[in-house]
Design an enzyme around this catalytic site. Structure first.
Site, mmCIF file in Angstrom:
data_model
loop_
_atom_site.group_PDB
_atom_site.id
_atom_site.type_symbol
_atom_site.label_atom_id
_atom_site.label_comp_id
_atom_site.label_asym_id
_atom_site.label_seq_id
_atom_site.Cartn_x
_atom_site.Cartn_y
_atom_site.Cartn_z
ATOM 1 C CB SER A 149 -0.888 0.031 1.248
ATOM 2 O OG SER A 149 -1.524 1.290 1.359
ATOM 3 C CE1 TYR A 162 -4.610 -2.467 4.618
ATOM 4 C CE2 TYR A 162 -3.651 -0.279 4.393
ATOM 5 C CZ TYR A 162 -4.127 -1.440 3.821
ATOM 6 O OH TYR A 162 -4.103 -1.582 2.456
HETATM 7 N N1 LIG Z 1 -8.607 -0.450 -2.263
HETATM 8 C C1 LIG Z 1 -7.592 0.328 -1.896
HETATM 9 O O1 LIG Z 1 -7.704 1.568 -1.858
HETATM 10 C C2 LIG Z 1 -6.271 -0.283 -1.537
HETATM 11 C C3 LIG Z 1 -5.180 0.588 -1.367
HETATM 12 C C4 LIG Z 1 -3.940 0.043 -1.040
HETATM 13 C C5 LIG Z 1 -3.801 -1.315 -0.885
HETATM 14 N N2 LIG Z 1 -4.892 -2.139 -1.040
HETATM 15 C C6 LIG Z 1 -4.688 -3.574 -0.872
HETATM 16 O O2 LIG Z 1 -5.128 -4.255 -2.041
HETATM 17 C C7 LIG Z 1 -5.601 -5.558 -1.684
HETATM 18 C C8 LIG Z 1 -7.006 -5.755 -2.246
HETATM 19 O O3 LIG Z 1 -7.848 -4.738 -1.702
HETATM 20 P P1 LIG Z 1 -9.312 -4.458 -2.265
HETATM 21 O O4 LIG Z 1 -9.562 -3.027 -2.060
HETATM 22 O O5 LIG Z 1 -9.474 -5.048 -3.614
HETATM 23 O O6 LIG Z 1 -10.165 -5.279 -1.189
HETATM 24 P P2 LIG Z 1 -11.648 -5.893 -1.287
HETATM 25 O O7 LIG Z 1 -12.406 -5.341 -2.443
HETATM 26 O O8 LIG Z 1 -12.204 -5.767 0.085
HETATM 27 O O9 LIG Z 1 -11.353 -7.451 -1.586
HETATM 28 C C9 LIG Z 1 -10.632 -8.182 -0.659
HETATM 29 C C10 LIG Z 1 -10.343 -9.567 -1.199
HETATM 30 O O10 LIG Z 1 -9.569 -10.285 -0.215
HETATM 31 C C11 LIG Z 1 -10.272 -11.445 0.185
HETATM 32 N N3 LIG Z 1 -10.112 -11.655 1.626
HETATM 33 C C12 LIG Z 1 -10.286 -10.736 2.615
HETATM 34 N N4 LIG Z 1 -10.084 -11.311 3.817
HETATM 35 C C13 LIG Z 1 -9.799 -12.616 3.588
HETATM 36 C C14 LIG Z 1 -9.505 -13.724 4.424
HETATM 37 N N5 LIG Z 1 -9.495 -13.620 5.762
HETATM 38 N N6 LIG Z 1 -9.256 -14.923 3.834
HETATM 39 C C15 LIG Z 1 -9.275 -15.040 2.499
HETATM 40 N N7 LIG Z 1 -9.546 -14.036 1.651
HETATM 41 C C16 LIG Z 1 -9.810 -12.835 2.190
HETATM 42 C C17 LIG Z 1 -11.722 -11.194 -0.155
HETATM 43 O O11 LIG Z 1 -12.395 -12.447 -0.312
HETATM 44 P P3 LIG Z 1 -14.046 -12.555 -0.231
HETATM 45 O O12 LIG Z 1 -14.553 -11.852 -1.447
HETATM 46 O O13 LIG Z 1 -14.335 -14.006 -0.288
HETATM 47 O O14 LIG Z 1 -14.435 -11.861 0.994
HETATM 48 C C18 LIG Z 1 -11.603 -10.377 -1.437
HETATM 49 O O15 LIG Z 1 -11.404 -11.224 -2.537
HETATM 50 C C19 LIG Z 1 -5.528 -5.641 -0.167
HETATM 51 O O16 LIG Z 1 -4.342 -6.296 0.225
HETATM 52 C C20 LIG Z 1 -5.487 -4.177 0.263
HETATM 53 O O17 LIG Z 1 -4.863 -3.982 1.507
HETATM 54 C C21 LIG Z 1 -6.117 -1.652 -1.362
#
Ligand SMILES: NC(=O)c1ccc[n+]([C@@H]2O[C@H](COP(=O)([O-])OP(=O)(O)OC[C@H]3O[C@@H](n4cnc5c(N)ncnc54)[C@H](OP(=O)(O)O)[C@@H]3O)[C@@H](O)[C@H]2O)c1
Length: 256
Positions: A149, A162
């Site tokens: 991130s 986080y």
């Molecule tokens: N969005 C942002 O602004 C942002 C910024 C910086 C970094 N990130 C990073 O990018 C990555 C993806 O984020 P996102 O925004 O796409 O998140 P998201 O839309 O909430 O999706 C999260 C994904 O992770 C899976 N997941 C969550 N907890 C889990 C667990 N305990 N066991 C197995 N699978 C799990 C979920 O599975 P289910 O669908 O089955 O729940 C889903 O596929 C993360 O590592 C996040 O920290 C995001």
């Protein structure tokens, strides 16, 4: 996509049911990889990702496992072994994207021990053991990409716990790159900024939230999953072979 840079390769993307992971899975599939769409609890969403990939002419299958413990990692690998052998005859793969992750809404002051442990379990412990247990399955010349991130570069103390998990992932990336270099495996971290996914929907889709996010980026807009997926796909491809141990900023120039 006009270039099939990942034809014949197999990619495992954790958390590919939704958000950034779905974008990465779709992009790697468009580049010719057979993609394993991992999900935690949302099988419906993972099947939707698979259907979207197939509609676009790609190949993918879904596997589910909660990733917050070594047991969960082992469960994922048991299912993965069975499915990979069924699809390809062997339990080997080429690309591992550690994307599954959780955020927090707790401030530093409010963070409980339980919140802290769960953040580290999903964001650090699971990728650590997934890589450790995958070393015999990941082919030489392969790729590991950790989704970190922008908060490892930009101070944002409101979500302190986080931020620490992503710092740990960057450190893991550096040391793994050194360890796996002799096998030709590259290891990099891609660091998204604010990206329009479920995790941000509640505040980002308000006028104030949207303005805040747009003003953060030098490019004047909010990130989309495809912005991150394109960077991951480059790193995963043969074109990315000379980049390893790097933390790649994918924030659209936030807080330059
Ligand atoms: N969005 C942002 O602004 C942002 C910024 C910086 C970094 N990130 C990073 O990018 C990555 C993806 O984020 P996102 O925004 O796409 O998140 P998201 O839309 O909430 O999706 C999260 C994904 O992770 C899976 N997941 C969550 N907890 C889990 C667990 N305990 N066991 C197995 N699978 C799990 C979920 O599975 P289910 O669908 O089955 O729940 C889903 O596929 C993360 O590592 C996040 O920290 C995001």
């Amino acid at each position: 996509m006009n270039r099939k840079r990942s034809e014949g390769r197999i990619a495992v993307v954790t958390g590919a049911s939704r958000g950034i992971g779905r974008g990465i899975a779709m992009r790697l599939a468009a580049e010719g990889a057979l993609v394993v769409v991992h999900y935690g609890t949302r099988q419906d969403a993972a099947e939707e990702t698979v259907a979207m990939i197939e509609e676009a002419g790609g190949t993918a299958f879904a596997v589910g496992a909660e990733l917050d413990s070594l047991d969960g990692v082992n469960r994922l690998l048991r299912i993965l072994d069975e499915e990979l052998i069924r699809w390809t005859g062997i339990n080997q793969f080429d690309i591992l994207v550690n994307n599954a992750g959780i955020g927090t809404s707790s401030s530093f002051e409010q963070t409980s021990e339980e919140d802290f442990d769960q953040l580290f379990a999903v964001n650090v412990k699971a990728p650590f053991f997934l890589v450790q247990q995958s070393l015999g399955r990941l082919r030489d010349g392969g790729r590991i990409i950790n989704i970190s991130s922008g908060v490892t570069r930009i101070a944002y103390p409101h979500i302190m716990a986080y931020n620490l998990t992503k710092g740990a992932l960057n450190t893991f990336t550096l040391h793994l790159a050194q360890l796996l270099g002799p096998r030709g495996i590259t290891v990099n971290a891609v660091m998204p900024g604010i990206t329009d996914t479920d995790v941000n929907a509640a505040w980002l889709h308000t006028p104030d939230g949207h303005k805040f996010a747009v003003e953060m980026s030098a490019l004047g807009r909010v990130g989309e999953p495809s912005d991150i997926a394109d960077i991951v796909a480059f790193t995963a491809s043969p074109d990315g072979r000379w980049i390893t141990g790097q933390m790649i900023d994918a924030t659209g120039g936030s807080h330059l």
